[in-house]
Design an enzyme around this catalytic site. Structure first.
Site, PDB file in Angstrom:
ATOM      1  N   GLN A  38      23.833  29.129  -2.392  1.00 10.83           N
ATOM      2  CA  GLN A  38      23.185  30.226  -3.094  1.00 10.83           C
ATOM      3  C   GLN A  38      22.749  29.869  -4.516  1.00 10.83           C
ATOM      4  O   GLN A  38      21.910  30.544  -5.093  1.00 10.83           O
ATOM      5  CB  GLN A  38      24.115  31.448  -3.110  1.00 10.83           C
ATOM      6  CG  GLN A  38      24.349  31.998  -1.707  1.00 10.83           C
ATOM      7  CD  GLN A  38      25.255  33.208  -1.706  1.00 10.83           C
ATOM      8  OE1 GLN A  38      26.467  33.084  -1.678  1.00 10.83           O
ATOM      9  NE2 GLN A  38      24.680  34.397  -1.749  1.00 10.83           N
ATOM     10  N   ARG A  96      35.402  30.502  -9.192  1.00 10.37           N
ATOM     11  CA  ARG A  96      35.474  30.155  -7.766  1.00 10.37           C
ATOM     12  C   ARG A  96      34.082  29.734  -7.309  1.00 10.37           C
ATOM     13  O   ARG A  96      33.127  30.505  -7.432  1.00 10.37           O
ATOM     14  CB  ARG A  96      35.942  31.364  -6.959  1.00 10.37           C
ATOM     15  CG  ARG A  96      35.801  31.201  -5.449  1.00 10.37           C
ATOM     16  CD  ARG A  96      36.321  32.428  -4.708  1.00 10.37           C
ATOM     17  NE  ARG A  96      36.070  32.331  -3.284  1.00 10.37           N
ATOM     18  CZ  ARG A  96      35.142  33.026  -2.623  1.00 10.37           C
ATOM     19  NH1 ARG A  96      34.354  33.866  -3.252  1.00 10.37           N
ATOM     20  NH2 ARG A  96      34.997  32.875  -1.324  1.00 10.37           N
ATOM     21  N   HIS A 141      31.336  27.762   2.575  1.00  6.77           N
ATOM     22  CA  HIS A 141      30.703  29.067   2.367  1.00  6.77           C
ATOM     23  C   HIS A 141      29.367  29.036   3.120  1.00  6.77           C
ATOM     24  O   HIS A 141      28.293  29.020   2.520  1.00  6.77           O
ATOM     25  CB  HIS A 141      30.522  29.338   0.869  1.00  6.77           C
ATOM     26  CG  HIS A 141      30.310  30.792   0.533  1.00  6.77           C
ATOM     27  ND1 HIS A 141      31.104  31.477  -0.362  1.00  6.77           N
ATOM     28  CD2 HIS A 141      29.394  31.692   0.960  1.00  6.77           C
ATOM     29  CE1 HIS A 141      30.677  32.733  -0.473  1.00  6.77           C
ATOM     30  NE2 HIS A 141      29.641  32.880   0.314  1.00  6.77           N
ATOM     31  N   ASN A 185      35.124  30.901   3.641  1.00  9.67           N
ATOM     32  CA  ASN A 185      34.726  32.191   3.115  1.00  9.67           C
ATOM     33  C   ASN A 185      34.257  33.066   4.272  1.00  9.67           C
ATOM     34  O   ASN A 185      33.262  32.768   4.936  1.00  9.67           O
ATOM     35  CB  ASN A 185      33.573  32.034   2.118  1.00  9.67           C
ATOM     36  CG  ASN A 185      33.106  33.394   1.590  1.00  9.67           C
ATOM     37  OD1 ASN A 185      33.817  34.034   0.817  1.00  9.67           O
ATOM     38  ND2 ASN A 185      31.945  33.854   2.036  1.00  9.67           N
ATOM     39  N   GLU A 186      35.004  34.132   4.523  1.00 12.60           N
ATOM     40  CA  GLU A 186      34.592  35.210   5.416  1.00 12.60           C
ATOM     41  C   GLU A 186      34.312  34.784   6.863  1.00 12.60           C
ATOM     42  O   GLU A 186      33.160  34.713   7.304  1.00 12.60           O
ATOM     43  CB  GLU A 186      33.360  35.918   4.852  1.00 12.60           C
ATOM     44  CG  GLU A 186      33.601  36.546   3.501  1.00 12.60           C
ATOM     45  CD  GLU A 186      32.436  37.407   3.035  1.00 12.60           C
ATOM     46  OE1 GLU A 186      31.348  37.321   3.619  1.00 12.60           O
ATOM     47  OE2 GLU A 186      32.627  38.173   2.089  1.00 12.60           O
ATOM     48  N   ASN A 328      37.690  39.489  -0.036  1.00 12.56           N
ATOM     49  CA  ASN A 328      36.353  39.882  -0.486  1.00 12.56           C
ATOM     50  C   ASN A 328      36.181  41.339  -0.112  1.00 12.56           C
ATOM     51  O   ASN A 328      36.396  41.723   1.056  1.00 12.56           O
ATOM     52  CB  ASN A 328      35.255  39.057   0.199  1.00 12.56           C
ATOM     53  CG  ASN A 328      35.153  37.660  -0.389  1.00 12.56           C
ATOM     54  OD1 ASN A 328      35.896  37.296  -1.298  1.00 12.56           O
ATOM     55  ND2 ASN A 328      34.218  36.887   0.127  1.00 12.56           N
ATOM     56  N   TYR A 330      33.649  44.906  -0.715  1.00 12.80           N
ATOM     57  CA  TYR A 330      32.440  45.504  -1.270  1.00 12.80           C
ATOM     58  C   TYR A 330      32.299  47.004  -1.017  1.00 12.80           C
ATOM     59  O   TYR A 330      31.828  47.736  -1.859  1.00 12.80           O
ATOM     60  CB  TYR A 330      31.194  44.805  -0.698  1.00 12.80           C
ATOM     61  CG  TYR A 330      30.976  43.413  -1.251  1.00 12.80           C
ATOM     62  CD1 TYR A 330      30.157  43.205  -2.349  1.00 12.80           C
ATOM     63  CD2 TYR A 330      31.609  42.311  -0.685  1.00 12.80           C
ATOM     64  CE1 TYR A 330      29.945  41.936  -2.870  1.00 12.80           C
ATOM     65  CE2 TYR A 330      31.409  41.031  -1.195  1.00 12.80           C
ATOM     66  CZ  TYR A 330      30.578  40.851  -2.293  1.00 12.80           C
ATOM     67  OH  TYR A 330      30.387  39.591  -2.799  1.00 12.80           O
ATOM     68  N   GLU A 397      35.986  38.182  -4.220  1.00 11.56           N
ATOM     69  CA  GLU A 397      34.613  38.661  -4.447  1.00 11.56           C
ATOM     70  C   GLU A 397      34.614  40.169  -4.484  1.00 11.56           C
ATOM     71  O   GLU A 397      35.331  40.820  -3.717  1.00 11.56           O
ATOM     72  CB  GLU A 397      33.667  38.256  -3.302  1.00 11.56           C
ATOM     73  CG  GLU A 397      33.097  36.890  -3.396  1.00 11.56           C
ATOM     74  CD  GLU A 397      32.152  36.583  -2.233  1.00 11.56           C
ATOM     75  OE1 GLU A 397      31.386  37.467  -1.805  1.00 11.56           O
ATOM     76  OE2 GLU A 397      32.205  35.425  -1.778  1.00 11.56           O
TER      77      GLU A 397
HETATM   78  C1  BGC Z   1      29.275  36.688   0.582  1.00 16.33           C
HETATM   79  C2  BGC Z   1      28.262  36.275  -0.453  1.00 16.33           C
HETATM   80  C3  BGC Z   1      27.125  37.290  -0.504  1.00 16.33           C
HETATM   81  C4  BGC Z   1      27.706  38.640  -0.843  1.00 16.33           C
HETATM   82  C5  BGC Z   1      26.664  39.745  -0.969  1.00 16.33           C
HETATM   83  C6  BGC Z   1      29.615  38.166   0.531  1.00 16.33           C
HETATM   84  O1  BGC Z   1      29.972  38.620   1.789  1.00 16.33           O
HETATM   85  O2  BGC Z   1      30.423  35.909   0.496  1.00 16.33           O
HETATM   86  O3  BGC Z   1      27.805  34.994  -0.162  1.00 16.33           O
HETATM   87  O4  BGC Z   1      26.140  36.927  -1.418  1.00 16.33           O
HETATM   88  O5  BGC Z   1      28.581  39.020   0.177  1.00 16.33           O
HETATM   89  O6  BGC Z   1      26.017  39.954   0.238  1.00 16.33           O
END
Ligand code: BGC
Length: 505
Positions: A38, A96, A141, A185-186, A328, A330, A397
């Site tokens: 990224q 990170r 990642h 990652n994820e 992570n 969101y 994250e």
């Molecule tokens: C990911 C990132 C991504 C972010 C926003 C996360 O799930 O690890 O790579 O940019 O979400 O979509």
């Protein structure tokens, strides 16, 4: 008293002054996260091999919304010193980032180590160490070497050996200075989005077949790398090795037994599929989901479950293979037992048989999936504490998406971060074993199939400038203020937009 409560409800400033008295512990780590594909660019420089994202954006460019790619991205391959300067400006404890497997091993296999790739990461790590910024290093990642994808990638059980060999090179090359490694990652996004849909490379779309093969092989690869660290490196390097899993909040839409069960099935399909085998006391895949997949597979005429089971020996191998829970987070969803009708079969959605949706009142970001679900970060941490016997957690994250033309004044991002960090304080008060928080992201970056149409950066990146100039957004000043004062201050407004490095950084 009543008057104080009423005015506190009306005036957010009052909320702020209460919060200011709540401080993050002295040893709590604040950081930011990024990922190799990224930000790095330098996609074919100095001997780097091709990754699945290089391949996808080259061979299928219109798969990306703005037909862009990560060939240059934020050009961190050349700008890493500026990146470290930004870390110093923010006053970070930790950074990170992830390694590009194909930059280190161009063929994906350990027959050939690329010295220039190793040197790039050594330079970055050494530059950070000069200023006491702790490196937290991810091995993967989402940018698998294409040559390994040609051999089946995560659907081939040999991925375990390939990842093991790569991990050994990484631990040997950087483990003298890096004390925290994150294998993957994820897993959900790798397996479900990459193998079980068309929303991430390698866009395989092998719904509920490729997804589950990937899940098992990835967990075995993770555990293999963990055991290598444990046996071959831990005693001399004294570090830790773990994994990062994305956990959204899945709350029942009502408190009916059916919806409560549906929410649990959603958790199992969305993240516990990857977390239970490592962190639960029994090990193995979550039972209710595994049972549902077995029944559906039989109904669909498969001679065995599409979810490959772990043998008893494999269960033991994977169970406990992480020194911390990398979280992570969101957003959140409401879940009801009403079944999905219009989903492909087989698919995870059909296997779970639940409906997930967002409350229309939750503030929306630029990303269709990312809304601000109240207290979702707190809820998931409380859930993880109960489900896995209070593991050590790092939020690896957490962040908010704005539109590319959004500019430098990002008040909605600030609102999101303040609410999330208030959740962190509440979780600490509730006894969650949380040790650190990393914001996504240090700077704008290539947002996968959304290209550059969305921005997550505390720093804006100017993509029309060959230097890829980075400029702090308002949120960068607010995050810096939080880190410096170790408290969330709702009244703080930056006086200027001029960023400096404080003494001692
Ligand atoms: C990911 C990132 C991504 C972010 C926003 C996360 O799930 O690890 O790579 O940019 O979400 O979509």
């Amino acid at each position: 008293m009543f008057a104080i409560i009423v005015s506190c409800l009306l005036v957010s400033a009052c909320h702020g002054s209460t919060l200011r008295n709540r401080r993050f512990p002295d040893d709590f780590i604040f950081g930011v996260s990024t990922a190799a594909y990224q930000i790095e660019g330098g996609w074919n420089e100095d001997g780097k091999g091709e990754s699945i994202w290089d391949h996808l954006t080259r061979t299928n460019p219109t798969a990306v919304k703005d037909v862009s790619n990560g060939n240059i991205a934020a050009d961190s391959y050349h700008n890493y010193k500026r990146d470290v300067e930004m870390m110093r400006e923010l006053g970070l404890d930790a950074y990170r980032f992830s390694l590009s497997w194909a930059r280190i091993l161009p063929t994906g296999m350990a027959n050939e180590v690329n010295p220039a790739g190793v040197a790039y990461y050594n330079n970055l790590i050494n530059e950070m160490m000069k200023y006491n910024i702790t490196p937290i290093v991810g091995l993967y990642h989402w940018d698998l070497p294409q040559k390994l994808q040609d051999l089946g990638g995560f659907t081939n059980p040999l991925i375990v050996t390939w990842f093991e060999d790569y991990a050994r090179v990484v631990f040997r090359s950087f483990g003298d200075r890096v004390k925290m490694f994150i294998t993957f990652n994820e897993p959900r996004e790798i397996c479900l989005e990459g193998y079980g849909s068309t929303s991430k490379a390698p866009i395989l779309n092998s719904t509920a077949v490729g997804t589950y093969l990937c899940a098992k092989n990835l967990l075995m690869a993770h555990a293999a790398a963990y055991h290598i660290y444990d046996k071959e490196f831990r005693s001399s390097q004294n570090g830790r090795c773990g994994i990062t899993i994305s956990v959204h909040d899945y709350a029942p839409a009502t408190n009916s037994t059916e919806d409560v069960f549906a929410a649990e099935v959603a958790r199992q399909g969305e993240w516990a599929l990857y977390a239970d085998p490592i962190y639960s006391a029994e090990g193995g895949f979550p039972k209710e989901l595994a049972d549902k997949i077995a029944v559906k597979s039989a109904q669909q005429g498969y001679p065995r479950s599409r979810l490959p089971a772990f043998t008893e020996e494999e269960k033991v191998f994977v169970r406990g293979s992480s020194d911390f829970f990398g979280l992570n987070h969101y957003t959140g969803y409401l879940v009801s037992a009403t079944t999905h009708e219009l989903v492909p079969k087989p698919s995870l959605w059909d296997d779970m048989d639940v409906r997930m949706y967002k409350n229309a009142t939750w503030p929306k970001s630029a990303a269709s999936w990312l809304a601000m679900a109240p207290n979702s970060l707190y809820n998931v941490m409380i859930h993880l504490k109960a489900r896995y016997n209070n593991p050590v957690i790092y939020v690896t994250e957490n962040g908010w998406s704005t539109r590319s033309q959004g500019g430098l004044i990002d008040d909605d991002r600030i609102r999101y971060y303040r609410a999330a960090l208030e959740n962190v304080l509440d979780a600490l008060d509730a006894g969650v074993n949380l040790k650190g928080y990393m914001a996504w992201s240090l700077m704008d970056n290539f947002e996968w199939l959304q290209g550059y149409t969305e921005r997550y950066g505390l720093y804006q990146v100017n993509y029309s400038d060959p230097m890829r100039t980075r400029t702090p957004r308002k949120s960068a000043f607010v995050y810096k203020h939080i880190i410096k004062h170790r408290a969330v201050d709702y009244e703080y407004e930056p006086e200027t937009m001029v960023m400096t490095i404080d003494e001692g950084h």
